[in-house]
Design a protein around this motif. Structure first.
Motif, PDB file in Angstrom:
ATOM      1  N   MET C  15       0.823  -1.203   0.000  1.00 24.17           N
ATOM      2  CA  MET C  15       0.000   0.000   0.000  1.00 24.17           C
ATOM      3  C   MET C  15       0.860   1.257   0.000  1.00 24.17           C
ATOM      4  SD  MET C  15      -3.091  -0.473  -0.488  1.00 24.17           S
ATOM      5  CE  MET C  15      -3.193   1.318  -0.561  1.00 24.17           C
ATOM      6  N   HIS C  19       0.654   4.267  -2.703  1.00 30.02           N
ATOM      7  CA  HIS C  19       0.392   5.670  -2.369  1.00 30.02           C
ATOM      8  C   HIS C  19       1.554   6.555  -2.822  1.00 30.02           C
ATOM      9  CE1 HIS C  19      -3.241   4.833  -0.245  1.00 30.02           C
ATOM     10  NE2 HIS C  19      -2.691   4.315   0.840  1.00 30.02           N
ATOM     11  N   GLU C  97      -3.465   4.327   7.587  1.00 36.12           N
ATOM     12  CA  GLU C  97      -4.110   3.094   7.115  1.00 36.12           C
ATOM     13  C   GLU C  97      -4.889   2.461   8.256  1.00 36.12           C
ATOM     14  OE1 GLU C  97      -4.691   1.718   4.369  1.00 36.12           O
ATOM     15  OE2 GLU C  97      -3.565   3.160   3.172  1.00 36.12           O
ATOM     16  N   GLY C 124      -7.924   5.057   6.544  1.00 34.09           N
ATOM     17  CA  GLY C 124      -7.770   4.497   5.200  1.00 34.09           C
ATOM     18  C   GLY C 124      -8.890   3.572   4.751  1.00 34.09           C
ATOM     19  N   HIS C 126     -10.724   3.085   1.950  1.00 37.36           N
ATOM     20  CA  HIS C 126     -10.704   3.528   0.555  1.00 37.36           C
ATOM     21  C   HIS C 126     -12.042   3.337  -0.150  1.00 37.36           C
ATOM     22  CE1 HIS C 126      -9.832  -0.741   0.697  1.00 37.36           C
ATOM     23  NE2 HIS C 126     -10.475  -0.795  -0.441  1.00 37.36           N
ATOM     24  N   VAL C 279      -5.468  -3.880  -5.095  1.00 29.42           N
ATOM     25  CA  VAL C 279      -4.856  -2.747  -5.794  1.00 29.42           C
ATOM     26  C   VAL C 279      -5.448  -2.633  -7.206  1.00 29.42           C
ATOM     27  CG1 VAL C 279      -2.732  -1.862  -6.788  1.00 29.42           C
ATOM     28  CG2 VAL C 279      -2.748  -2.681  -4.428  1.00 29.42           C
ATOM     29  N   TYR C 286      -7.972   4.248  -4.275  1.00 30.94           N
ATOM     30  CA  TYR C 286      -6.775   4.583  -3.488  1.00 30.94           C
ATOM     31  C   TYR C 286      -6.250   5.958  -3.887  1.00 30.94           C
ATOM     32  CZ  TYR C 286      -6.604  -0.192  -1.689  1.00 30.94           C
ATOM     33  OH  TYR C 286      -6.905  -1.377  -1.052  1.00 30.94           O
ATOM     34  N   GLU C 289      -8.746   8.607  -2.421  1.00 33.91           N
ATOM     35  CA  GLU C 289      -8.717   8.880  -0.977  1.00 33.91           C
ATOM     36  C   GLU C 289      -7.539   9.796  -0.636  1.00 33.91           C
ATOM     37  OE1 GLU C 289      -8.320   5.426   1.594  1.00 33.91           O
ATOM     38  OE2 GLU C 289      -6.470   4.765   0.630  1.00 33.91           O
TER      39      GLU C 289
END
Lengths: 347, 347, 347, 347
Positions: C15, C19, C97, C124, C126, C279, C286, C289
């Motif tokens: 993650m 990001h 997260e 987090g 999402h 993902v 993602y 957010e």
């Protein structure tokens, strides 16, 4: 830290604004430094929206801006060729929306200028960067489809642009079908026969300006495979860009493009949304083609789709226009010149 | 020429009329010779619609009709057991709509009477004859799904029957969930735990009659696999009978049942119809279960779904009702008696 | 020109890397200035991949970096709370997260620290930024669904992470179901009853570490509506995050997530791909957010999902864990404190 | 009790056997009394399979069988015309598989004989009885589609019949495209222009017998609307009969025909089955067309599709063949004669 590619953009219509928004923060390695539009209000307001990027109403400002290495030409079609050439002569790489010109000879002049200037030229055939079409093409290349029998594709707009736009659009086949000719060549191969059919059905205005609103174009590829394109300016329900490739081993279908994966069930029926225009359908592809262009500049690559492809699609659209006008099949000649494909419509 | 099986049918409600229409010309090898309904008008009019088949208002007429070898019991649930027994005692084979009785002990009496009479008894679990469910079950049996982790199923009516009907229906779990218990056992295997949750949400009338309109039932199978059933009387959008079986090798999904394969695209959306009731969804399965019954009689076979299956589904629905009432998980006991499964809810 | 928000990121696992890649050029208004990972090689290589952004192995370097206004905490769960607090104390806004902590009291301490530090805290979750879920929620809010009867949701991983990871994950309900509790609250409303069922089916290792690999959780909302969650660590076919909301006026379905809109037809069947991990499924969510977090910082907004939501989801996952352990329904209490929801599991 | 229509059937190939099985117990009001096939073994074995119906090797036996009121002509195409005429002269109603003849003048002779004999003649265009196509046509008739811009249809076989069959088939356009011409006329209206393109791609044997295996046919309707037909003998993946009608108000799509509504999800993909041949795809339509014929006979109705429709489709297929041969658009003339449409290809 690798330096960002500094980009200028001219033409802030729908596509131009979309490219500009991507270049201002959504494409790694790119730095948008100047936008240009003849309309001062448009230029200024877009600059504000993009966080204060430099703006001009004169294309010359962009050409003289030494920071700029690469130019996105998203101005109206009649300006493409001159602007692309000027950028090339100023030593700037060029991404040019399709078609480069509505005259084939002029397209070839631009290609020649670009070559002699030693810069890159990418043509705006975004579909080559769409994940659906790329996946399908990879399957074809990998032999999963086998011998191809039929290529079938639809490109349809929900609503027609106004007649003012249409008058300067180069006609239906140059404005709409052009994209399908490029896709057909890219996915299946070169084309030997073009037979076009058209109709003006939704509004007498189309006939008045000597244009059509719906068309069917039949292709015969060099391999013998058949192709069928259908196009519409007035599909009504939404934007359609879907294709089918039927082969000896498998058949591929690209289509059913929705905005979100949500179904709504109400008494006796289940509904999904449908994409309504090209920006919605191809948001990712438009971003990817610019990402590709940035990479082409940064890493000194050949663009996946260049001037010769633009010229080929234009020549095929001219073949279609002639076929429609004369009510007969047209057989363009094609070959390789200077390592690139070229098409010619003699008879 | 093999002789047709001569059939009598009692109960001309929705299911009865549907079976009768099939028996009158759509099921090879069957010959419908008499229909019975307590309502004279209903009996007479259906006879006319079916081309003049004999009709009565008395079930006794059917029992005494020596031509009749097999009886379809499609009367209201409270009459099933007595009518099935009477038919068996008259030496006639029995197809009985589910459930045979709302009392488990009575169901076992009917099973015993049928056995001692030497006739066949098929229970009306039509889903066992649906091509979708059969295909899925074959894949499970063939090992394509691997070890099963989760069985998930939905059975939902578009609209509730009236409260008068509901009062005599045996309650939500016996009237609705019963089908899912049979499917769960048939597809996945025997069940060790039942935990039921319910709610009366659409109309205060449900609470007034001590019933619910929506339920979720969690199962634990003997294999350890989990199961989830959701049911509704008021789905609103249509009739739903869909399932998912998740396993170590594959996951199967049965669903998206439409009437016709026609999509309608209007601005910004694409719609399809959806089935609205069980007759529409299961027209083929209802025909197939009767075809099966005719074959069972003609060829002296064991029916694929019999009295013991009906009793098992009923016992499980009683476990669900108790679980819901007492707010806890119920663990029925099960075993094999006389070569057939039986379930018992002790605690 | 508005200044970019300068961001630091700690934790370069899957993650964190995702990001970071977004922050380095795909999110307008954000400027990633430092990344931190305890593993030097990981930190250095990611810096290179991101074009040379500053890197450290010490979180303290990030805290002391005065350029940094906002921190993304993407480290392993046990470090979340301390790192989030430290960032807040250093006056930096925090994106953390989920879950902030596996202990509810610790989560509340972090929330308190953040509040007293006057910085923002976004959790987090999402899915709140996924276009499908947002569209569905808007339809619910607009009354299109009517009264809600059933909320059904599936969250399934294709394959389980290793047992080492699982041991520190806080258990199935805290690691997996947590997301569904947040979605349930966000879309439907507060929850009054939780009943959890679990099984360890795919590998004896799950039982050995006292965990499960499949679960079903039944909810009862404050409105009376029923909810069903099913989760799996071993769905096998792909990654699933789909939901259904059945209401009196309409039913919504989110699901059938594919990578590309390409069908492949080979003898007797038609296939599409399916997303295989979070993902792939939630790439856009993602990004969104983090875009939201940047906007929250820039425009001084309240985050759409904050610490209290994280605490609520954690409390509900603890209710599920207790329900599963004790084989009974758990009824958490909830209320509003300091303008935010809180949940408590007393019995 | 209304008397059943007593039917004789000649020709026990695939279609004949299918019709016979339906007539023997699946079509209310019909009674199959005699089957005929030149091959004694075939006739006898089918009689046994159908429960002992009378059989002959001589068509004359059927004509002389006074019980028989109606004849199904399912023999090879070259025999259709003579057998249909003989049945009509014997005072028997005729259902004739398409095409009645491969010579237009002969088709008209049959039509004339039927008329003067005072019997009914239904042509075997089963698609007119398919629920999908009927639903679409009703929507068109109800104005839901608005003005039609494009009709697009695909008819494709999975595999080609053998070359021996093909030699006697009348050629690709008469054997395959014929169905689409009927559908086009029925759904959209009369046709003014036909332009056909063909290719022999899968096997040199097609070229050797002067035939093709793939074709595209472009139509222009009297309304100005465009039409596109694509056909294949070698689609490979399955049987396709799908269509699209694009109009000013809505677009309809018929397609995605599956056997069962079961999805199978395995790593990274989801698959469904696909129909593989016409009997599978059109089982219901074949039954319905015979049901219609029985009703036509019983209730003295005009068949929904008769000799003139067969002749029109044949004429259009001849226009296509000529267009393909001569590489140009062919414009058949059409009009109304004796209350029925007729087509003529002069130039």
């Amino acid at each position: 830290m690798t330096k960002d590619v500094r980009v200028g953009l001219v033409g802030l219509g729908r596509m131009g604004r979309f490219h500009a928004a991507n270049l201002a923060g959504r494409i790694p390695g790119a730095h948008l430094v100047r936008i240009v539009d003849a309309n001062e209000k448009v230029a200024r307001e877009n600059s504000e929206r993009l966080g204060g990027v430099d703006w001009s109403t004169e294309y010359g400002d962009l050409l003289e801006d030494d920071r700029i290495e690469a130019v996105i030409v998203a101005s109206p079609t009649p300006l493409h060729a001159d602007m692309a050439e000027a950028a090339a002569r100023a030593g700037k790489h060029v991404f040019c929306e399709k078609p480069i010109s509505l005259e084939l000879s002029r397209t070839y002049e631009v290609i020649e200028t670009v070559r002699s200037s030693g810069v890159k030229l990418q043509a705006g055939f975004h579909r080559r960067f769409d994940p659906d079409y790329r996946t399908a093409r990879e399957k074809i290349s990998a032999g999963e489809v086998g011998d191809i029998y039929l290529f079938r594709t639809s490109l349809r707009d929900m609503r027609s642009p106004g007649f003012e736009f249409l008058k300067g659009s180069g006609g239906f086949f140059a404005d709409v079908t052009l994209h399908d000719f490029d896709t057909a060549r890219w996915m299946i191969g070169e084309i030997e026969e073009v037979t076009a059919f058209g109709a003006a059905l939704s509004d007498p205005g189309f006939e008045e300006i000597g244009d059509i609103d719906n068309a069917v174009v039949v292709l015969r590829f060099a391999t013998g495979a058949l192709g069928v394109i259908d196009n519409s300016r007035v599909a009504g329900y939404g934007y359609e860009c879907s294709s089918e490739i039927m082969g000896s081993r498998a058949t591929l279908r690209i289509g059913n493009h929705r905005r979100v994966a949500v179904q709504t069930l109400t008494p006796d029926r289940v509904c999904q949304d449908y994409v309504s225009d090209f920006v919605e359908r191809f948001a990712g592809a438009y971003r990817s083609e610019i990402e590709h262009f940035i990479r082409v500049v940064r890493e000194d690559l050949e663009p996946e789709v260049g001037g010769a492809d633009d010229a080929a699609a234009l020549a095929l659209s001219q073949a279609a226009a002639r076929s429609y006008r004369e009510g007969r099949t047209v057989r363009p000649e094609s070959g390789i010149k200077d390592g690139a494909v070229f098409y010619e419509v003699r008879k």
